[in-house]
Write a protein that holds these residues in place. Structure first.
Motif, short mmCIF file in Angstrom:
data_model
loop_
_atom_site.label_atom_id
_atom_site.label_comp_id
_atom_site.label_asym_id
_atom_site.label_seq_id
_atom_site.Cartn_x
_atom_site.Cartn_y
_atom_site.Cartn_z
N PRO A 201 0.79 -1.23 0.00
CA PRO A 201 0.00 0.00 0.00
C PRO A 201 0.82 1.27 0.00
O PRO A 201 0.32 2.32 -0.42
CB PRO A 201 -0.83 -0.12 1.28
CG PRO A 201 -0.07 -1.06 2.15
CD PRO A 201 0.58 -2.02 1.23
N TYR A 202 2.07 1.20 0.44
CA TYR A 202 2.92 2.40 0.46
C TYR A 202 4.15 2.22 -0.43
O TYR A 202 5.20 2.80 -0.19
CB TYR A 202 3.33 2.74 1.90
CG TYR A 202 2.15 3.23 2.71
CD1 TYR A 202 1.85 4.58 2.81
CD2 TYR A 202 1.32 2.31 3.35
CE1 TYR A 202 0.75 5.02 3.53
CE2 TYR A 202 0.22 2.74 4.08
CZ TYR A 202 -0.06 4.10 4.16
OH TYR A 202 -1.16 4.53 4.87
N GLY A 203 3.99 1.40 -1.47
CA GLY A 203 5.09 1.17 -2.39
C GLY A 203 5.99 0.04 -1.97
O GLY A 203 6.46 -0.74 -2.80
N ARG A 204 6.26 -0.07 -0.66
CA ARG A 204 7.06 -1.17 -0.13
C ARG A 204 6.71 -1.36 1.33
O ARG A 204 6.60 -0.39 2.08
CB ARG A 204 8.56 -0.87 -0.27
CG ARG A 204 9.42 -2.01 0.27
CD ARG A 204 10.87 -1.90 -0.17
NE ARG A 204 11.62 -0.87 0.51
CZ ARG A 204 12.32 0.08 -0.10
NH1 ARG A 204 12.33 0.15 -1.41
NH2 ARG A 204 13.00 0.96 0.59
N THR A 205 6.53 -2.60 1.74
CA THR A 205 6.40 -2.91 3.16
C THR A 205 7.80 -2.96 3.74
O THR A 205 8.65 -3.71 3.25
CB THR A 205 5.69 -4.25 3.37
OG1 THR A 205 4.39 -4.19 2.78
CG2 THR A 205 5.56 -4.56 4.85
N PRO A 206 8.11 -2.16 4.77
CA PRO A 206 9.47 -2.12 5.30
C PRO A 206 9.97 -3.51 5.69
O PRO A 206 9.26 -4.27 6.37
CB PRO A 206 9.34 -1.21 6.52
CG PRO A 206 8.13 -0.39 6.26
CD PRO A 206 7.20 -1.25 5.49
N ALA A 207 11.18 -3.83 5.27
CA ALA A 207 11.80 -5.12 5.58
C ALA A 207 13.15 -4.87 6.24
O ALA A 207 14.03 -4.26 5.62
CB ALA A 207 11.97 -5.96 4.32
N ILE A 208 13.31 -5.32 7.47
CA ILE A 208 14.56 -5.14 8.20
C ILE A 208 15.19 -6.50 8.47
O ILE A 208 14.50 -7.52 8.54
CB ILE A 208 14.35 -4.38 9.52
CG1 ILE A 208 13.52 -5.20 10.50
CG2 ILE A 208 13.71 -3.02 9.26
CD1 ILE A 208 13.45 -4.61 11.90
#
Length: 334
Positions: A201-208
């Motif tokens: 939904p925001y271009g990328r789901t944050p991945a850490i």
């Protein structure tokens, strides 16, 4: 949470705005530190598994107190040699359950064992969950540290680092690209004829990265959206922050922000001023000393700490109250 809300239009891949992601914003802020809790929200120092009683009430209480995130671990099987099964439930399914009972708190994985996950299905699950939680999902990814689990999946434990990179490349490509093209030695291929929906939904789901994931810290700084490492000693905090900042500057540019975090077991000592002491998998400390330690960590450039008080032989509600009165006011995730 409005399940009937329409899917948000996806940002083009070259215009990903991860800073606008609500879950990321709540947890990771420049020059600030927030506090998260590793699930389950229950103490069980003498048992490998929690009862999971009152877990929804504890999650709601944590949200009200200003805890920034709840982190679910990925432990498919009970290995008696480790004696710990996390929150028992699959992390993504459990996060969906918690999302329905909370409103704003970030929900993350710490971390999905990527080499044991099929990345195409993982992308579908993550994208769907990020939509349904209205942008509250942060995906922590790890390589796993339990050799006994790998044979059950027919995977070579020694190649998990290479498998992690392969899975991550496929996951990112299929998740974020329109009609993606890829060829993987392990996870299939795409000629650019099919697309996956929904997109993040925001271009990328944050991945850490959670731990080093069998990668260099430089690779993590270049390819992932942040790093959650093991708890450093107080005297190591400055070098912990400096090394990460220099790698981010080198790989992503001087103005780039990629957050730094650490996490582990917390034995919250009843004496508030009890100093930091290393224990297996984490540290022992009193609540006022913890506040001082986190202030020191913030000044060193740490943006988040994920605490797991399961080893503390005290009721969880009592621990939450103490954190809420002494620690969280200085590091609120509200």
């Amino acid at each position: 949470m409005d399940m009937s809300a329409p899917l948000r239009e996806r940002s083009p891949t070259n215009a990903v705005r991860i800073e606008s992601h609500p879950g990321y914003q709540r947890v990771f802020r420049r020059d600030a530190l927030t506090v998260g809790l590793i699930l389950p929200l229950e103490t069980h120092p003498d048992s490998p598994q929690p009862t999971m009683r009152d877990h929804i009430a504890m999650a709601q209480r944590a949200e009200d107190l200003g805890v920034a995130a709840l982190w679910a671990r990925d432990i498919p099987f009970l290995d008696p040699a480790y004696g710990d099964v996390g929150q028992i439930f699959d992390p993504l399914i459990y996060i969906a359950h918690l999302a329905a009972a909370t409103h704003t708190i970030t929900l993350g994985t710490a971390g999905v064992v990527l080499p044991m996950r099929e990345p195409l299905l993982l992308a579908k699950q993550v994208n769907s969950l990020d939509h349904l939680t209205e942008g509250r999902l942060v995906v922590g990814m790890s390589s796993g540290d339990r050799p006994s689990e790998y044979p059950l999946f027919g995977i070579d434990f020694e190649t998990r680092g290479e498998r992690f990179r392969d899975a991550f490349s496929v996951y990112r490509n299929v998740s974020e690209s329109t009609v993606p093209r890829f060829t993987s030695p392990r996870f299939g291929q795409s000629a650019g004829l099919l697309d996956m929906l929904p997109k993040p939904p925001y271009g990328r789901t944050p991945a850490i990265a959670v731990g080093r994931a069998q990668q260099t810290l430089g690779w993590i700084a270049e390819n992932m959206d942040g790093y959650l490492g093991f708890v450093p000693e107080p005297e190591q905090l400055e070098s912990f922050g400096k090394e990460w900042r220099e790698l981010v500057r080198h790989t992503a540019g001087g103005s780039a922000f990629k957050p730094l975090a650490f996490g582990g077991f917390l034995y919250l000592h009843p004496k508030p001023h009890q100093p930091f002491k290393r224990i297996k998998g984490g540290f022992l400390i009193g609540s006022r000393a913890l506040r001082d330690f986190l202030e020191q960590a913030r000044d060193a450039g740490v943006n988040h700490v994920a605490l797991n008080p399961k080893v503390t032989p005290r009721p969880y509600a009592e621990i939450l109250d103490e954190l809420g009165s002494i620690v969280l006011p200085a590091f609120s995730g509200k």
